[in-house]
Design an enzyme around this catalytic site. Structure first.
Site, mmCIF file in Angstrom:
data_model
loop_
_atom_site.group_PDB
_atom_site.id
_atom_site.type_symbol
_atom_site.label_atom_id
_atom_site.label_comp_id
_atom_site.label_asym_id
_atom_site.label_seq_id
_atom_site.Cartn_x
_atom_site.Cartn_y
_atom_site.Cartn_z
ATOM 1 C CG ASP A 1 50.901 -17.974 69.776
ATOM 2 O OD1 ASP A 1 51.185 -17.947 68.569
ATOM 3 O OD2 ASP A 1 49.967 -17.325 70.274
ATOM 4 C CG ASP A 2 50.681 -17.777 75.531
ATOM 5 O OD1 ASP A 2 49.970 -17.564 74.535
ATOM 6 O OD2 ASP A 2 50.326 -18.514 76.475
ATOM 7 C CG ASP B 1 39.865 -19.409 75.965
ATOM 8 O OD1 ASP B 1 40.424 -18.854 76.941
ATOM 9 O OD2 ASP B 1 39.958 -18.971 74.814
ATOM 10 N NE ARG C 1 40.699 -15.419 63.015
ATOM 11 C CZ ARG C 1 41.246 -15.962 64.134
ATOM 12 N NH1 ARG C 1 42.520 -16.359 64.144
ATOM 13 N NH2 ARG C 1 40.515 -16.081 65.232
ATOM 14 C CE LYS D 1 40.800 -21.007 71.976
ATOM 15 N NZ LYS D 1 41.133 -19.687 72.487
ATOM 16 C CG ASP E 1 37.248 -14.410 71.173
ATOM 17 O OD1 ASP E 1 36.580 -14.799 72.152
ATOM 18 O OD2 ASP E 1 38.233 -15.026 70.733
ATOM 19 C CG PHE F 1 52.796 -24.195 68.476
ATOM 20 C CD1 PHE F 1 53.696 -23.875 67.467
ATOM 21 C CD2 PHE F 1 51.499 -23.703 68.381
ATOM 22 C CE1 PHE F 1 53.308 -23.079 66.391
ATOM 23 C CE2 PHE F 1 51.107 -22.907 67.305
ATOM 24 C CZ PHE F 1 52.015 -22.598 66.312
ATOM 25 C CG PHE G 1 33.760 -25.413 62.445
ATOM 26 C CD1 PHE G 1 32.597 -24.809 62.892
ATOM 27 C CD2 PHE G 1 34.194 -26.572 63.100
ATOM 28 C CE1 PHE G 1 31.889 -25.330 63.977
ATOM 29 C CE2 PHE G 1 33.484 -27.090 64.174
ATOM 30 C CZ PHE G 1 32.344 -26.466 64.627
ATOM 31 C CG ASP H 1 37.798 -17.688 68.784
ATOM 32 O OD1 ASP H 1 37.476 -17.989 69.958
ATOM 33 O OD2 ASP H 1 38.736 -16.916 68.523
ATOM 34 C CE LYS I 1 50.769 -18.742 61.013
ATOM 35 N NZ LYS I 1 51.369 -18.944 62.333
HETATM 36 MG MG LIG Z 1 39.651 -15.307 69.371
HETATM 37 MG MG LIG Z 2 38.238 -17.037 71.720
HETATM 38 MG MG LIG Z 3 48.752 -15.579 70.854
#
Ligand SMILES: [Mg+2]
Ligand SMILES: [Mg+2]
Ligand SMILES: [Mg+2]
Ligand SMILES: [Mg+2]
Ligand SMILES: [Mg+2]
Ligand SMILES: [Mg+2]
Lengths: 357, 357
Positions: free
Chosen positions: A248-249, A179, A117, A205, A112, A244, A103, A108, A62
């Site tokens: 998001d959650d 995390d 993405r 993070k 994960d 923020f 990066f 990530d 974005k």
């Molecule tokens: Mg991830």
């Molecule tokens: Mg992750």
């Molecule tokens: Mg989220």
């Protein structure tokens, strides 16, 4: 960071021309990186690989973080036109932030085992890439310092900028470590989900690089680089960053899929979300048992049971209250600031307050 | 870079005390990194994780790259004692190089799916680590710049050192990309193995950080940091780096396992080794066919057939000739250098010339 839900036509026009200028700087920076490979006598195939890798991973988001640097610089110049050269420099730092994000995201997604993405397969999922993505991600990181060196070497804030990017990078990596180690692999243990843990992960993070970094870049470029000012800006930005992420959650669970552009899966994915953390802190023994039995399961019936507990605890209202309090607290902090125009922070806050996506 | 085969007793003693000093600096740097996490209010578990990760990956190698910085500084001080503080600074830069190597190796082992490293399981193979190793590797990289910032911030060469490490890091990552893309995954295509490709990979992936970086650090610390001197040093160091890697490839096939500490598997592993590259450039059509049919196979009979071709082409003699020529060429280059004591380079060359491990 998204646009306001109903931007004024004037604002929208400004952002559109800002965005065009921003994209033009991207083309320049990418061309310079590829030309650098020529000076190292690299084969055509290597130049093509890097050009494609950058195009695939850097500009497709974005771009809010990147655009914020120029917005901050504009806010710093009250009643004065910002010199074109300064806007270009702001865009360059904005792209350094987008490169930094690329990066992090490329790496990530490998960690994960993510699939998609930004609406396309994750870079490492391309058959010709695979685990080369690990090296590609650190190539993206190296580009940041090449951009700084090429365009800021003679700038009085060169060292400050390098140290800022290094410091924020390290903090983000530490946040990623927090995390990654907040849950044992393949073990669901909701007892580890506390509000303290949650806040620490979010701060390191996400908040440093998403909120503090663009504001700090804009301030430094405007010559307001003393530690006291940066420290105050950091406090406000970290507060906004937490707000923020909590949005998001909440949007992951309660946002309209056609607006947020995806169907949330935080419950299924065992995410340490503000919702589950808050639910656990308020739940009865019986409700806790329901959460433990149903969280992190891909069965829709389990997801529904978790959401029933959220509803019984009226988490939507808890969030609304949190949102009002956050807005008031952040505004109050902004009002105490002298010597930095408040618009630097209020514009940012206006963009995220009550966002629906 | 290994010790000479028969070091004089005096030399050995010097290195032993140098090594002790070097290890003491490691303890200090690690303690500082862990203490930094305290200042970020990190939990005990995170501090322990990072301390263990650093111990597991940074100090367990031969440390030749790291020790070279202080050796170079000593060579630069002809007839003068090196101030203790300068040796400590040299060791700090030496550790930055060892940290850099750890960063590369942790990531490389993930990309290569390797099993062991330095006689223990690769870091990512530990069940509690897994792909967190990707993030751990970039944490190791970030430590380098934290060390530089803490200990060189007021040094006149602070920016030069940061740029040197950034530049060598990028070149090594480009070398890794060249290596990773020199062969399609799971495809054996010996036509891609040319001497040009080989030399480019070695130069970028190995020679810059293994040879040029420690010498450049020593020179910069001694105040000899102008571009012309560094450029001459770079040429000599890259030449030595290539020679070193070719030795490595030859020892993989012909070295005594009890001396080199492992049984070579380059042939089985489809490595773009100097031996296969040279063999392909000299082989008859028939010999080429044998190489293509038997390279990159884990069957001992296939390995033996490849070695027969090597023997028929008398690659050992080709190497001996290459070695003599390299020694002469590098020595000649060193002799042309003025203003940098020759011992900076001749000591390094003596350490690798005709090495057996
Ligand atoms: Mg991830
Ligand atoms: Mg992750
Ligand atoms: Mg989220
Ligand atoms: Mg490897
Ligand atoms: Mg490798
Ligand atoms: Mg080898």
């Amino acid at each position: 960071m998204t646009n306001t839900v109903e931007p004024s036509p004037k604002k929208a026009k400004t952002s559109a021309s800002l965005r065009d200028g921003f994209m033009a700087v991207y083309d320049q920076l990418k061309a310079e990186i590829v030309a650098d490979l020529d000076s190292l006598s690299m084969p055509e195939a290597t130049k093509k690989y890097i050009a494609r890798m950058v195009d695939y991973n850097v500009p497709g988001g974005k771009l809010n973080r990147g655009l914020t640097v120029a917005s901050v610089v504009q806010s710093m110049h009250i009643g004065k036109a910002v010199p074109e050269d300064t806007i270009v420099k702001a865009h360059m730092l904005g792209w350094c932030i987008e490169w930094l994000q690329a990066f992090f995201l490329v790496a990530d997604d490998v960690m994960d085992a993510s699939i998609t993405r930004r609406g396309q397969p994750c870079w490492y999922k391309l058959p010709e890439v695979g685990l080369n993505a690990v090296n590609d991600s650190i190539i993206l990181e190296a580009h940041i310092f090449h951009i700084l060196r090429r365009h800021f070497k003679t700038h009085p804030a060169y060292v400050t900028l390098m140290e800022l990017f290094m410091d924020v990078t390290y903090r983000t990596e530490i946040g990623q470590l927090l995390d990654l180690t907040s849950q044992e692999k393949d073990v669901v243990d909701l007892d580890k989900f506390t509000l303290d843990t949650y806040k620490r992960i979010v701060k390191y993070k996400t908040a440093f690089y998403s909120f503090y970094l663009p504001v700090a870049c804009g301030m430094i470029l405007s010559g307001v680089a003393d530690e006291a000012h940066l420290k105050l800006a950091e406090e406000i930005c970290l507060d906004m960053g937490e707000y923020f992420q909590i949005q998001d959650d909440v949007l992951d669970c309660y946002g309209a899929p056609e607006v947020i552009g995806k169907i949330g899966t935080d419950i299924q994915d065992n995410k340490c979300s503000w919702l589950v953390v808050t639910a656990l802190s308020k739940a009865s023994a019986e409700q806790k048992a329901i959460l433990k039995a149903n969280y992190a399961k891909h069965d829709p019936a389990c997801v529904a049971k978790v959401k029933e507990v959220y509803a019984a605890l009226d988490l939507k209202s808890v969030f609304n209250e949190y949102e009002s309090e956050s807005y008031a607290r952040i505004s109050e902090r902004i009002n105490k600031i002298t010597n930095v125009p408040h618009a630097v922070f209020t514009d940012l806050l206006a963009k995220i307050y009550k966002r629906q996506k």
